[in-house]
Design a protein around this motif. Structure first.
Motif, short mmCIF file in Angstrom:
data_model
loop_
_atom_site.label_atom_id
_atom_site.label_comp_id
_atom_site.label_asym_id
_atom_site.label_seq_id
_atom_site.Cartn_x
_atom_site.Cartn_y
_atom_site.Cartn_z
N MET A 208 0.84 -1.20 0.00
CA MET A 208 0.00 0.00 0.00
C MET A 208 0.87 1.25 0.00
O MET A 208 1.81 1.35 0.78
CB MET A 208 -0.90 -0.02 1.24
N GLY A 209 0.57 2.21 -0.87
CA GLY A 209 1.38 3.43 -0.96
C GLY A 209 1.06 4.40 0.14
O GLY A 209 0.09 4.24 0.87
N ASN A 210 1.89 5.43 0.25
CA ASN A 210 1.69 6.42 1.32
C ASN A 210 0.36 7.15 1.19
O ASN A 210 -0.28 7.45 2.18
CB ASN A 210 2.84 7.44 1.32
N ALA A 211 -0.02 7.43 -0.07
CA ALA A 211 -1.27 8.18 -0.29
C ALA A 211 -2.46 7.39 0.24
O ALA A 211 -3.33 7.92 0.93
CB ALA A 211 -1.44 8.48 -1.77
N GLU A 212 -2.49 6.10 -0.08
CA GLU A 212 -3.59 5.27 0.41
C GLU A 212 -3.57 5.18 1.92
O GLU A 212 -4.59 5.27 2.59
CB GLU A 212 -3.47 3.85 -0.15
N ARG A 213 -2.37 4.98 2.45
CA ARG A 213 -2.24 4.82 3.89
C ARG A 213 -2.73 6.09 4.61
O ARG A 213 -3.40 6.02 5.62
CB ARG A 213 -0.78 4.53 4.24
N ALA A 214 -2.43 7.24 4.02
CA ALA A 214 -2.82 8.50 4.64
C ALA A 214 -4.33 8.63 4.72
O ALA A 214 -4.86 9.31 5.58
CB ALA A 214 -2.22 9.67 3.86
N GLY A 215 -5.05 7.92 3.83
CA GLY A 215 -6.49 8.05 3.80
C GLY A 215 -7.23 7.12 4.72
O GLY A 215 -8.44 7.26 4.90
N ARG A 216 -6.55 6.15 5.27
CA ARG A 216 -7.26 5.16 6.08
C ARG A 216 -7.61 5.70 7.46
O ARG A 216 -6.89 6.49 8.03
CB ARG A 216 -6.41 3.90 6.23
N SER A 217 -8.73 5.21 7.98
CA SER A 217 -9.15 5.59 9.33
C SER A 217 -9.15 4.35 10.21
O SER A 217 -9.24 3.23 9.72
CB SER A 217 -10.56 6.17 9.31
N LEU A 218 -9.07 4.60 11.50
CA LEU A 218 -9.11 3.50 12.48
C LEU A 218 -10.19 3.80 13.51
O LEU A 218 -10.21 4.87 14.11
CB LEU A 218 -7.74 3.37 13.16
N TYR A 219 -11.08 2.84 13.69
CA TYR A 219 -12.13 2.93 14.71
C TYR A 219 -11.83 1.89 15.78
O TYR A 219 -11.79 0.70 15.50
CB TYR A 219 -13.50 2.66 14.10
N ILE A 220 -11.61 2.37 17.00
CA ILE A 220 -11.35 1.47 18.12
C ILE A 220 -12.57 1.50 19.04
O ILE A 220 -13.07 2.59 19.38
CB ILE A 220 -10.10 1.91 18.92
N PHE A 221 -13.04 0.34 19.41
CA PHE A 221 -14.23 0.25 20.26
C PHE A 221 -13.90 -0.37 21.60
O PHE A 221 -13.21 -1.40 21.68
CB PHE A 221 -15.31 -0.60 19.57
N ASP A 222 -14.46 0.22 22.65
CA ASP A 222 -14.53 -0.43 23.95
C ASP A 222 -15.50 -1.62 23.79
O ASP A 222 -16.29 -1.66 22.85
CB ASP A 222 -15.06 0.59 24.97
N LEU A 223 -15.43 -2.59 24.68
CA LEU A 223 -16.32 -3.76 24.56
C LEU A 223 -17.53 -3.66 25.49
O LEU A 223 -18.68 -3.57 25.03
CB LEU A 223 -15.52 -5.04 24.86
N ASP A 224 -17.30 -3.69 26.80
CA ASP A 224 -18.40 -3.77 27.76
C ASP A 224 -19.18 -2.46 27.84
O ASP A 224 -18.61 -1.41 28.12
CB ASP A 224 -17.87 -4.13 29.16
N GLY A 225 -20.48 -2.53 27.59
CA GLY A 225 -21.31 -1.34 27.63
C GLY A 225 -21.26 -0.52 26.36
O GLY A 225 -21.95 0.48 26.22
N THR A 226 -20.41 -0.95 25.43
CA THR A 226 -20.29 -0.27 24.14
C THR A 226 -20.75 -1.19 23.01
O THR A 226 -21.66 -0.86 22.26
CB THR A 226 -18.84 0.20 23.89
N LEU A 227 -20.12 -2.38 22.92
CA LEU A 227 -20.51 -3.36 21.90
C LEU A 227 -21.44 -4.42 22.49
O LEU A 227 -22.33 -4.93 21.79
CB LEU A 227 -19.27 -4.05 21.32
N ALA A 228 -21.18 -4.80 23.73
CA ALA A 228 -21.93 -5.91 24.34
C ALA A 228 -22.18 -5.63 25.81
O ALA A 228 -21.52 -4.79 26.43
CB ALA A 228 -21.13 -7.22 24.19
N GLU A 229 -23.14 -6.36 26.36
CA GLU A 229 -23.39 -6.26 27.80
C GLU A 229 -22.19 -6.79 28.56
O GLU A 229 -21.55 -7.75 28.14
CB GLU A 229 -24.65 -7.05 28.18
N LYS A 230 -21.92 -6.19 29.71
CA LYS A 230 -20.76 -6.56 30.50
C LYS A 230 -20.73 -8.06 30.80
O LYS A 230 -21.74 -8.63 31.27
CB LYS A 230 -20.81 -5.78 31.82
N TRP A 231 -19.58 -8.68 30.51
CA TRP A 231 -19.31 -10.10 30.78
C TRP A 231 -20.23 -11.05 30.00
O TRP A 231 -20.28 -12.23 30.28
CB TRP A 231 -19.38 -10.41 32.27
N LYS A 232 -21.01 -10.52 29.05
CA LYS A 232 -21.91 -11.37 28.26
C LYS A 232 -21.61 -11.22 26.78
O LYS A 232 -20.83 -10.36 26.38
CB LYS A 232 -23.37 -10.98 28.52
N ALA A 233 -22.25 -12.06 25.97
CA ALA A 233 -22.11 -11.94 24.52
C ALA A 233 -23.36 -11.35 23.92
O ALA A 233 -23.61 -11.46 22.72
CB ALA A 233 -21.80 -13.30 23.91
#
Ligand SMILES: [Mg+2]
Length: 179
Positions: free
Chosen positions: A1-26
């Motif tokens: 991947m070239g620098n131009a493409e790399r410069a355009g990428r974004s990163l989304y980081i998610f917390d898990l408990d209370g954000t994606l799923a219920e705490k300690w559950k799936a």
């Protein structure tokens, strides 16, 4: 991947408990599957799972390392986009005193139980939110700049970790339209 493409990428980081799923559950929270399908960019999960360390010293009701690892797989099974995510798991906690070798054994047990997901587990307290270790690790792993990175979480320690890592922060309820 070239620098131009790399410069355009974004990163989304998610917390898990209370954000994606219920705490300690799936049990997946409202809006997660649909929103993640629409995300254009790299995806990582950054979760504090100090229960692993607490289990080592106190036992129940804290989860064993293999239970924590298997739960990550269950969450990913329910949210297909997360099967290709980078999972960062902080099991360290300043309040739990264990020899370094023991932390490694526990971390390896979490990672092993979470196969085939791409999981990195550490007992390093610098990874534990509100410290920025996991968020910085995610930026490094994907080679995405902090300006193109956003962290989505539900607690004050998440907002503090984002500030310490110098990345953007969005409340989970806002991101997933759960207002
Ligand atoms: Mg949370």
């Amino acid at each position: 991947m070239g620098n131009a493409e790399r410069a355009g990428r974004s990163l989304y980081i998610f917390d898990l408990d209370g954000t994606l799923a219920e705490k300690w559950k799936a049990t997946i929270l409202l809006g997660v599957v649909e929103c993640l399908n629409r995300v254009e960019g790299e995806i990582a999960v950054a979760t504090n799972q100090a229960g692993v360390g607490w289990h080592a010293v106190e036992g129940e009701p804290y989860p064993r390392p293999d239970e924590v690892g298997r739960r990550l797989v269950e969450v990913a099974d329910a949210v297909p986009r997360l099967k290709r995510a980078l999972w960062l798991v902080a099991i360290g906690d300043d309040r739990v005193s264990l020899p370094p070798g023991r932390w490694r054994v526990l971390a390896d047990a979490v990672t092993r139980a979470a196969a085939p997901l791409d999981v990195r587990t550490s007992g390093d307290p610098a990874w534990r939110k509100p410290r920025p270790g996991m968020l910085l690790e995610a930026c490094r792993a994907f080679d995405v700049s902090r300006e193109k990175t956003v962290f989505i979480g539900d607690r004050e320690e998440d907002a503090q970790a984002a500030e310490a890592a110098d990345v953007g922060f969005v409340r989970a309820d806002q991101f997933f339209g759960r207002g």
